[in-house]
Motif scaffolding. Structure first.
Motif, short mmCIF file in Angstrom:
data_model
loop_
_atom_site.label_atom_id
_atom_site.label_comp_id
_atom_site.label_asym_id
_atom_site.label_seq_id
_atom_site.Cartn_x
_atom_site.Cartn_y
_atom_site.Cartn_z
N ALA A 267 -20.20 23.92 3.94
CA ALA A 267 -21.11 23.52 4.46
C ALA A 267 -22.05 23.53 4.10
O ALA A 267 -22.90 22.73 4.31
N VAL A 268 -22.78 25.09 4.31
CA VAL A 268 -23.73 25.51 3.49
C VAL A 268 -23.96 25.01 1.81
O VAL A 268 -25.06 24.47 1.60
N ALA A 269 -22.71 25.12 1.81
CA ALA A 269 -23.17 24.68 0.39
C ALA A 269 -23.56 23.70 -0.09
O ALA A 269 -24.26 23.22 -1.02
N MET A 270 -22.73 21.91 0.90
CA MET A 270 -23.69 21.20 0.56
C MET A 270 -24.61 21.06 0.57
O MET A 270 -25.31 19.38 1.37
N LEU A 271 -25.48 21.61 1.51
CA LEU A 271 -27.00 21.97 2.22
C LEU A 271 -27.51 22.38 0.70
O LEU A 271 -29.38 21.97 1.02
N ILE A 272 -27.90 22.66 -0.58
CA ILE A 272 -27.76 22.93 -1.27
C ILE A 272 -29.25 22.62 -1.96
O ILE A 272 -30.06 21.36 -1.81
N PRO A 273 -28.22 20.36 -2.07
CA PRO A 273 -29.21 19.43 -2.84
C PRO A 273 -30.11 19.03 -1.77
O PRO A 273 -31.73 18.84 -2.48
N ARG A 274 -30.46 19.52 -1.16
CA ARG A 274 -31.74 19.06 -0.04
C ARG A 274 -32.29 20.86 0.54
O ARG A 274 -33.88 19.99 0.78
N LEU A 275 -31.81 21.52 0.56
CA LEU A 275 -32.78 22.69 0.04
C LEU A 275 -33.52 22.82 -0.82
O LEU A 275 -34.70 23.75 -1.19
N THR A 276 -32.92 22.77 -2.16
CA THR A 276 -33.70 22.98 -3.59
C THR A 276 -34.94 22.50 -3.42
O THR A 276 -35.73 23.29 -3.74
N ARG B 290 -37.30 21.92 -2.10
CA ARG B 290 -38.14 22.37 -0.86
C ARG B 290 -38.67 23.85 -1.05
O ARG B 290 -39.49 24.23 0.11
N PHE B 291 -37.37 24.34 -0.93
CA PHE B 291 -37.50 25.97 -1.49
C PHE B 291 -37.38 26.16 -2.16
O PHE B 291 -38.21 27.75 -3.12
N GLY B 292 -36.81 25.92 -3.60
CA GLY B 292 -36.89 26.36 -4.79
C GLY B 292 -34.91 27.19 -4.68
O GLY B 292 -35.20 28.43 -3.91
N ASN B 293 -34.61 27.27 -6.20
CA ASN B 293 -33.91 27.75 -6.66
C ASN B 293 -33.71 29.71 -5.61
O ASN B 293 -32.88 30.67 -5.52
N SER B 294 -34.67 30.34 -6.43
CA SER B 294 -35.26 31.51 -6.19
C SER B 294 -35.23 32.29 -4.78
O SER B 294 -34.54 33.17 -4.05
N THR B 295 -35.40 31.52 -3.67
CA THR B 295 -35.66 32.09 -2.72
C THR B 295 -34.63 31.63 -2.36
O THR B 295 -34.06 32.63 -0.77
N ILE B 296 -33.56 30.09 -2.08
CA ILE B 296 -32.77 30.77 -1.94
C ILE B 296 -31.47 31.23 -1.88
O ILE B 296 -30.50 32.10 -1.50
N LEU B 297 -31.43 31.87 -3.11
CA LEU B 297 -30.97 32.40 -3.93
C LEU B 297 -31.11 34.13 -3.27
O LEU B 297 -29.64 35.07 -2.42
N SER B 298 -32.03 34.42 -3.04
CA SER B 298 -32.17 35.30 -2.56
C SER B 298 -31.93 35.82 -0.59
O SER B 298 -31.54 37.07 -0.27
N GLY C 42 -19.56 34.11 4.06
CA GLY C 42 -19.53 32.42 3.56
C GLY C 42 -21.31 31.74 3.57
O GLY C 42 -21.05 31.13 2.86
N ALA C 43 -21.35 32.48 4.71
CA ALA C 43 -22.76 31.17 4.07
C ALA C 43 -24.00 31.88 3.44
O ALA C 43 -24.37 31.56 2.17
N GLY C 44 -23.01 32.63 2.94
CA GLY C 44 -24.17 33.95 2.18
C GLY C 44 -23.63 33.03 0.80
O GLY C 44 -24.59 32.77 -0.17
N GLN C 45 -22.43 33.39 0.62
CA GLN C 45 -21.44 32.91 -0.98
C GLN C 45 -22.47 31.56 -1.28
O GLN C 45 -22.84 30.53 -2.18
N GLY C 46 -22.05 30.33 0.21
CA GLY C 46 -22.22 29.35 -0.13
C GLY C 46 -24.38 28.70 -0.39
O GLY C 46 -24.61 27.87 -1.22
N LEU C 47 -25.00 29.73 -0.21
CA LEU C 47 -26.69 29.31 -0.47
C LEU C 47 -26.37 30.08 -2.34
O LEU C 47 -27.28 29.63 -3.10
N ALA C 48 -25.95 31.07 -2.10
CA ALA C 48 -26.11 31.89 -3.23
C ALA C 48 -25.27 31.44 -4.77
O ALA C 48 -26.08 31.46 -5.50
#
Length: 490
Positions: A320-329, A331-339, A373-379
């Protein structure tokens, strides 16, 4: 040698089919990286492995996989990535069959190593084909997000499938299913995936051999220390040999005309940080899967299938979280999402490491799994993007190979370190359940330390290198390169 690339007619390219073939093939490889975990007790019983020997069932695969990835990436550059992709699938399918029919411990380990050869060819070709098949921008971001999701979901779902088959059929069945899947992908790939332009070049065989042998020696020395101790002559000599071989690898790459690991890729702080962070992150995550499944079966009394199902909270949240990445990127950028992703994973791992003999599944395992799981989906997707950020066209295969190398070698080294660190834990316990719980808790505590180091590297190297880029500019071309994705030049 130069060949003329064959490409489908432009209007007939089916991006959905291409993505499906790439993801299914990559997913199959990653599935095997974890499908064996829930069958470990059955494998140990049937093959008579010691605790240390059992770890080589996993490490034989990940070491060969990681050590040959750079050469596998180079093969795709020279012969054409689709052609090499199909050849790798054939090797992997044959090796999977050999694992399924293994009659003794050495056969099983050798067949797992052969699987690693096939995986080392398929994995970098799949990422390179993905970057070559999808135009830069949101479409590629979505494709990379799916690719990153496959990394996390493949690991989680493998536990469920492996557990179900180990309980209902046999642990061998999990490897037989790769054969029809591999054949299907071999048939479909030439039909839908366009071939890339081959190039004239040489193989850096010395680099591949030094990388594989060097990492094998290091991991063997670390794993051997669990039984023989750190001062054992075998431990000391293999660790020293591994260090020397890796030094020779870097010297070779500095002189090689066409190196499998161009040192110029490490000039970028973002890419260097991504490789180092991926090694540490995967080192922690492989320990999470390896030790948690033993805790579930050995302490909480779960069957292999129940242990696989027990990972569902993580799998569902991960997807679920991984599928949100295209929308989050944007807005927030890769480095913020990764951290944030690493920090959330760290929190979940630290919570899980507090497990004790009286712990319950819900509070001690399921809830921490949701965070993991949420952390993996984001990272995972941002880590992948950072590892191929800003590369030139001629380095696409090498950069893809390094991403996957960091993934697999992190797994092998991480498991070796965690097995060694936790080897003496629980030795003074009064009963087997308490001993195993202490053993697992110690390993997960060490995994937490790996994630803490991963977060430090992300904040020190990856975040500063992307701080000057606003999220909205991440899809603007920079000398033909978009953030986290290579522009295909033809």
């Amino acid at each position: 040698m130069t060949h003329t690339a064959t490409r489908p007619v432009a209007g007939r390219i089916n991006s959905t089919a291409i993505l499906a073939i790439i993801l299914i093939s990559y997913f199959m490889i990653l599935l095997d990286n974890s499908i064996i975990f829930t069958g470990l007790p059955s494998i140990q019983s049937s093959m008579g492995y010691s605790a240390t020997g059992l770890s080589w069932v996993q490490d034989a695969y990940t070491l060969v996989f990681g050590g040959l990835l750079l050469l596998g990436a180079r093969l795709g550059d020279i012969f054409g990535r689709r052609r090499v992709f199909v050849a790798g699938l054939a090797i992997f399918a044959i090796a999977s069959f050999l694992v399924g029919v293994a009659s003794n411990g050495w056969w099983l380990i050798a067949a797992r190593a052969l699987q690693g050869v096939g995986a080392a060819v398929v994995a970098p070709a799949s990422l390179s084909l993905l970057t070559a098949s999808f135009p830069p921008g949101p479409g590629r971001t979505r494709a990379v997000a799916w690719y990153g999701a496959a990394a996390g979901i493949g690991a989680s779902l493998g536990l469920v499938i492996g557990g179900a088959l180990a309980d209902w059929v046999s642990w061998r069945a999990g490897f037989f299913i790769n054969v029809p899947i591999g054949i299907a992908m071999i048939v479909l790939a030439p039909r839908f995936i366009p071939e890339t332009q081959p190039s004239t070049g040489r193989f850096d065989v010395a680099g591949a051999v030094l990388a594989t042998l060097g990492m094998t020696m290091l991991v063997f020395g670390i794993v051997n220390s669990a039984d023989a101790g750190w001062t054992s002559p075998i431990t000391v000599s293999t660790l020293a040999a591994g260090a020397i071989l890796l030094i020779l690898l870097f010297l070779n790459e500095a002189r090689a005309e066409q190196p499998i690991m161009p040192l110029r890729l490490f000039r970028s702080r973002e890419r260097s940080g991504a490789y180092a962070a991926r090694i540490l992150y995967l080192g922690a995550m492989i320990g999470f899967f390896y030790f948690t499944t033993q805790l579930l079966q050995g302490v909480m009394g779960f069957s292999a299938f129940q242990a696989g199902i027990a990972f569902f909270p993580m799998t569902i949240v991960n997807f679920a979280v991984a599928m949100l990445i295209p929308r989050l990127t944007p807005r927030f950028g890769n480095s913020t999402i990764l951290s944030v992703g690493i920090a959330v994973t760290l929190t979940g791992m630290a919570w899980l490491s507090l497990v004790h003999p009286g712990s319950t599944y819900l509070t001690a395992i399921a809830l921490p799994m949701i965070l993991i799981g949420a952390g993996q989906g984001l990272a995972f997707a941002p880590l992948t993007s950072a590892g191929i950020s800003g590369v030139k066209a001629e380095d696409a295969g090498a950069a893809s190979g390094l991403v996957n190398t960091a993934h697999q070698l992190g797994s092998a080294l991480g498991l070796g370190v965690l097995v060694a660190v936790s080897s003496g834990a629980g030795s003074s316990a009064d009963d087997a359940a308490t001993a195993l719980t202490d053993h697992v808790s110690t390993a997960l505590t060490a995994g937490t330390a790996l994630l803490a180091a991963c977060l430090v590297i992300a904040l020190a190297l990856i975040v500063p290198s992307t701080r000057t880029r606003s999220p909205t500019k991440q899809f603007e071309p920079r000398n033909g390169i978009r953030d986290g994705a290579l522009v295909d030049r033809g």
